[in-house]
Scaffold this motif. Structure first.
Motif, short mmCIF file in Angstrom:
data_model
loop_
_atom_site.label_atom_id
_atom_site.label_comp_id
_atom_site.label_asym_id
_atom_site.label_seq_id
_atom_site.Cartn_x
_atom_site.Cartn_y
_atom_site.Cartn_z
N CYS A 1 43.38 48.31 32.81
CA CYS A 1 41.99 48.09 32.43
C CYS A 1 41.97 47.11 31.24
O CYS A 1 42.72 47.26 30.27
N ARG B 1 44.49 51.27 30.40
CA ARG B 1 45.01 52.26 31.32
C ARG B 1 45.13 51.62 32.73
O ARG B 1 44.25 50.87 33.14
N TYR B 2 46.25 51.95 33.45
CA TYR B 2 46.39 51.44 34.82
C TYR B 2 45.45 52.21 35.71
O TYR B 2 45.47 53.43 35.74
N PHE B 3 44.61 51.51 36.43
CA PHE B 3 43.57 52.27 37.16
C PHE B 3 43.41 51.94 38.64
O PHE B 3 42.86 52.73 39.38
N ALA B 4 43.85 50.76 39.07
CA ALA B 4 43.67 50.44 40.50
C ALA B 4 44.71 49.43 40.95
O ALA B 4 45.15 48.60 40.14
N SER C 1 38.20 44.09 36.54
CA SER C 1 39.33 44.74 35.86
C SER C 1 38.94 45.63 34.69
O SER C 1 39.58 45.62 33.64
N CYS D 1 38.06 49.67 34.00
CA CYS D 1 38.07 50.96 34.69
C CYS D 1 36.71 51.66 34.56
O CYS D 1 35.86 51.26 33.77
#
Ligand SMILES: Cc1cc2nc3c(=O)[nH]c(=O)nc-3n(C[C@H](O)[C@H](O)[C@H](O)COP(=O)(O)O)c2cc1C
Ligand code: SF4
Ligand code: SF4
Ligand code: SF4
Ligand code: SF4
Ligand code: FES
Lengths: 237, 606
Positions: A203, A208-211, A231, A233
């Motif tokens: 994000c 945070r890694y989200f997709a 990009s 979240c």
């Protein structure tokens, strides 16, 4: 509105509603495995059968597909109905003996395994409900999953054999799969599903890694919104 | 030429004949026709000499061609005897006769049997196969010369769509593709369905193993299908038709394609047919040839480019069919009957057959029967007449045990019901069905459990795999049957099979799963003792299931001829010449070779 009788109860229902929905609205429980509100029902598992009486003829139909009609008499749990359901459950138990979901449902329904059906030993839990195929095609819009072969050999296609080139790693199939045949595993910046590992996007606000990158690219292409704009979240939006 | 005669070598005979005619500079006209039905007599060559009886020679080979021509030209018959002669032939469309022989029958031909004296042909009534083997399927003129397209002209110029439908209803014609639904009523519903664009489809999938009646008609008389479809389309109000044929039928596809082109050129298809204002055309749709694709909703899915799975909707194809438009599907044989009904009238048609099953039915007669081939009989003909009179009975003096009808998901009718008339209800009540017309004759060397297993195995592979009861149920049923045949049957299996059958019939989505238990149920109904012998006594009474049989030498009968010893592939037989032989059971693989070869019946199966 139509008037019908389910298990002796007079019921009013909206025209075009399935018997399953009508029954559930009225607190009558019918077990299902291949029905899900996000996709069109396919009638594949045959667990939701009920008996209808129309004039002089009685027949077994799948409640997830059959629409409420005026004057219909429906029985959701008579002997004939339970016989089909028991058969379906025994077949599925033998097909995927390792599936806890199937086992628990059988216990709830009071169905024990048929000793003459030798349990499959391939360790697979797929009951061919086709929810994953439908969600991928109709909700996600990708068609990464499909069936191959027919008859006894029918199997869920691509992902289990070769990694799909069109899969975007969205995880919808794993989410909808009733038996957890499709598994999604994650590390901080990757996600593995359907035989492929996807790189995740962080994000741009919270980091945070989200997709999966592929999913964002796919959405971007479909909507015309740039990947950069996507990009962020959900929590930071 | 049809696929079955080509398999027998008719293309080579044709070439030899063409070469010979050219070499001798003869003024012969050589044409290819479809099949007359009797496979064991193919290749068949017919000679039409003006004013003389038509002569037919059977089992012709390329080598025989020169001599055959000599004989026909000089009308002497020293080497080749004709199979039959035809003096006159009734045209079923007009009721009129064509006289081949105008004067007296030449003395030399008097002893040649008339076609109607050949038992195989005598009891047949040819409506659907009226032109097969008689006309050149590639020649529109020959079809017209036999009365073709007159019914179309009559209906389009003189009859109203409703009038046609009334006539078809009155004829009592029922679908020949399996279900036996009234054709006229189906047309009625499709005509009444809402929509401006409607379709008619000809179902030429023919997925039953061993069945080829539809192929024969598509190959041998494609215009009869086309004519039926145009009449149906006019009655229903359809503007486009499709013929769904499997890819494995290349000759049918080729002949239909040519026939469609010729019909189009002749103005029989296209805009404003016969100036009636009615426009209609037909296209061919090729299928991948799955058994389930013959089921109407799976067929439509396949035509739409989707997986060939039956559709999961409680709606009717006549209202929501191909591309969601009203669609009327009929089987090949159903369509070919239509021109005849229109030409001769409903009363004439319904006078053939029985009260509830009018007209005729084409069967493919195969298995343990002397005359293998296609037969078309009036409904109500008994199994005895079909198997014994037409089929020539069971070969090698064996006993007729049962006949399996209705395709893979049909049932077995036992020898005790040999006088059963064939009709939709009669076959259904006996636990089988009409299906598309497969008829497999079985003798006393057939094991009924083994047969049930064979069909269930086919169905397990051909199920589309969509719904649980059929996909997994048929397979489990097959596994149990396999167990029984292998000596692993358990007490209670019979009851289990019956219970599974009930659940499958009720629970399956389409008629494939719904009828898949038939082979089991019908064999259980008539041959339960055979199941019990397998399960309880571990014996196969018919001597078929390898795990349950042993080969023994009867000492009294064995002459020590050593024949069996010589053929045994595993050297399981010991014994010196002129001494009683013995079989080592640990080496025997139950191949039957010794049993077949022993001239003294000294080897028995237990
Ligand atoms: C598994 C299955 C296979 C079928 N195969 C065929 C077929 O090969 N040819 C055919 O005409 N009908 C077949 N049918 C029947 C069709 O669904 C349909 O009833 C028929 O084509 C309608 O035509 P009719 O009314 O002229 O018989 C099949 C049905 C089932 C359930
Ligand atoms: S993860 Fe892949 S296969 Fe699964 S639904 Fe998403 S795109 Fe389809
Ligand atoms: S993988 Fe899961 S969702 Fe997909 S068909 Fe199998 S059981 Fe259903
Ligand atoms: S009954 Fe068999 S063929 Fe028919 S839909 Fe179900 S699985 Fe497919
Ligand atoms: S059945 Fe075959 S293997 Fe057995 S003894 Fe006879 S010939 Fe030999
Ligand atoms: S829930 Fe209705 S068939 Fe599966």
């Amino acid at each position: 509105m139509v008037n019908l009788v389910i298990d002796g109860k007079n019921i009013q229902a909206k025209k075009g509603t399935t018997l399953l929905a009508v029954a559930r609205e009225n607190g009558i429980d019918i077990p299902t495995l291949c029905s899900h509100e996000s996709v069109e029902n396919s009638g594949a598992c045959r667990l939701c059968v009920v008996e209808i009486t129309k004039g002089k003829t009685k027949k077994i139909v799948t409640s997830c597909l059959y629409k409420a009609e005026d004057g219909l008499m429906v029985e959701t749990g008579n002997e004939r109905v339970l016989k089909v359901r028991k058969f379906v459950m025994q077949l599925l138990m033998a097909r995927c003996p390792t599936s806890g979901v199937i086992r628990d449902l059988a216990v709830k329904m009071g169905v024990v395994p048929e000793p003459r059906f030798k349990p499959n030993e391939d360790g697979k839990k797929c009951i061919m409900c086709r929810l994953c195929v439908q969600v991928c095609e109709h909700v996600v819009g990708v068609s990464a999953l499909g069936f191959a072969f027919r008859g006894t050999d029918k199997a869920l296609g691509t992902p289990f054999r070769e990694p799909s080139s069109v899969c975007i790693g969205c995880g919808s199939c794993a989410y909808i799969c009733p038996t957890q045949q499709i598994v999604m595993t994650s590390t901080e910046d990757t996600r593995s599903i359907c035989g492929r590992t996807f790189k995740m996007r962080a994000c741009s606000v919270c980091g945070r890694y989200f997709a999966p990158e592929d999913q964002l690219a796919f959405i971007s292409e479909k909507t015309g919104v740039s990947v950069e704009d996507l990009s962020v979240c959900v929590s930071c939006r | 030429m049809a696929t079955n005669s080509i398999a027998a070598g008719s293309d080579k005979v044709y070439q030899a004949m063409a070469d010979e005619i050219k070499a001798r500079n003869l003024k012969f006209q050589l044409t290819k026709t479809g099949s007359m039905g009797l496979d064991s007599m193919e290749p068949l060559v017919e000679f039409v000499v003006p004013n003389k009886p038509k002569l037919s020679f059977a089992k012709v080979t390329a080598e025989k061609v020169p001599a055959l021509l000599d004989q026909v030209i000089n009308l002497h018959l020293d080497t080749e005897t004709p199979f039959y002669r035809v003096d006159e032939q009734e045209n079923i469309l007009t009721g009129e006769k064509t006289f081949y022989c105008t004067g007296k029958v030449p003395r030399i031909l008097r002893d040649i049997p008339l076609i109607d004296a050949i038992p195989y042909y005598a009891k047949q009534v040819k409506i659907a196969t009226r032109n097969c083997g008689i006309i050149d399927p590639e020649n529109l003129e020959e079809y017209v010369a036999r009365g073709g397209y007159f019914a179309l002209y009559k209906t389009l110029t003189e009859m109203s769509p409703d009038g046609i439908i009334e006539e078809v209803i009155a004829s009592g014609l029922r679908g020949r593709g399996g279900g036996g639904f009234s054709t006229g009523w189906k047309w009625r519903s499709c005509r009444d369905a809402e929509g401006t664009v409607k379709y008619v489809i000809c179902n030429g999938d023919e997925g039953d193993p061993g069945a080829y009646m539809d192929r024969s008609v598509m190959e041998g008389d494609p215009h009869s299908v086309i004519e039926g479809m145009i009449i149906g389309a006019y009655a229903i109000g359809a503007t486009q038709g499709y013929i769904y044929v499997r890819n494995e039928y290349p000759l049918a596809v080729a002949n239909l394609t040519k026939a469609l082109a010729k019909a189009r050129d002749a103005g029989l298809l296209g805009k404003n047919i016969f100036g009636s204002g009615f426009s209609f055309d037909i296209r061919i749709s090729k299928g991948a040839g799955a058994f389930v694709c013959g089921e109407s909703t799976a067929l439509i899915a396949s035509m739409e480019g989707k997986a060939g799975e039956p559709r999961a909707k409680y709606t009717h194809t006549v209202e929501h069919g191909l591309w969601d438009r009203p669609t009327n599907i009929n089987n090949v044989e159903t369509w070919t009957n239509v021109p005849v009904i229109m030409a001769r009238g409903a009363d004439w048609f319904s006078s053939i057959g029985t009260k509830t099953s009018s007209g005729t039915k084409v069967f493919s007669l195969v298995g343990k029967v002397n005359n293998i081939g296609l037969v078309e009989v009036a409904m109500g003909t008994t199994i005895r007449e079909i198997v014994h009179d037409i089929g020539g009975g069971v070969p090698q003096g064996k006993t007729f045990k049962a006949v399996q009808t209705g395709g893979p998901s049909g049932g077995c009718i036992p020898g005790s019901l040999i006088d059963l008339p064939v009709g939709f209800e009669e076959l259904g009540e006996a636990g089988s069905m009409m299906g598309s017309g497969g008829m497999i004759v079985m003798d006393d060397t057939t094991c009924m459990v083994d047969i049930a297993k064979y069909f269930l195995d086919f169905l397990a592979k051909e199920s589309c795999g969509k719904c649980t009861p059929c996909r997994d149920g048929v397979r489990r049923m097959r596994d149990i049957l396999e167990d029984i045949c292998n000596g692993h049957g358990e007490e209670g299996d019979v009851e289990l099979l019956k219970g599974m059958s009930e659940a499958m019939i009720d629970g399956s989505h389409c008629a494939l799963g719904g009828s898949a238990p038939n082979p089991v149920l019908s064999t259980l109904r008539y041959f339960q003792d055979e199941y019990e012998a397998h399960i309880l006594d571990k014996k196969c009474p018919a001597g078929v299931c390898k795990a349950l049989i042993h080969f023994h030498v009867v000492a009294d009968k064995c002459t020590g001829c050593v024949k069996c010893k010589k053929v045994c592939p595993t050297r399981a037989i010991q014994g010196n010449r002129k001494e009683v032989h013995e079989i080592d059971q640990t080496l025997c693989i139950q191949c039957r070779a010794c049993y077949e070869v022993c001239a003294f019946d000294a080897i028995i199966i237990e």
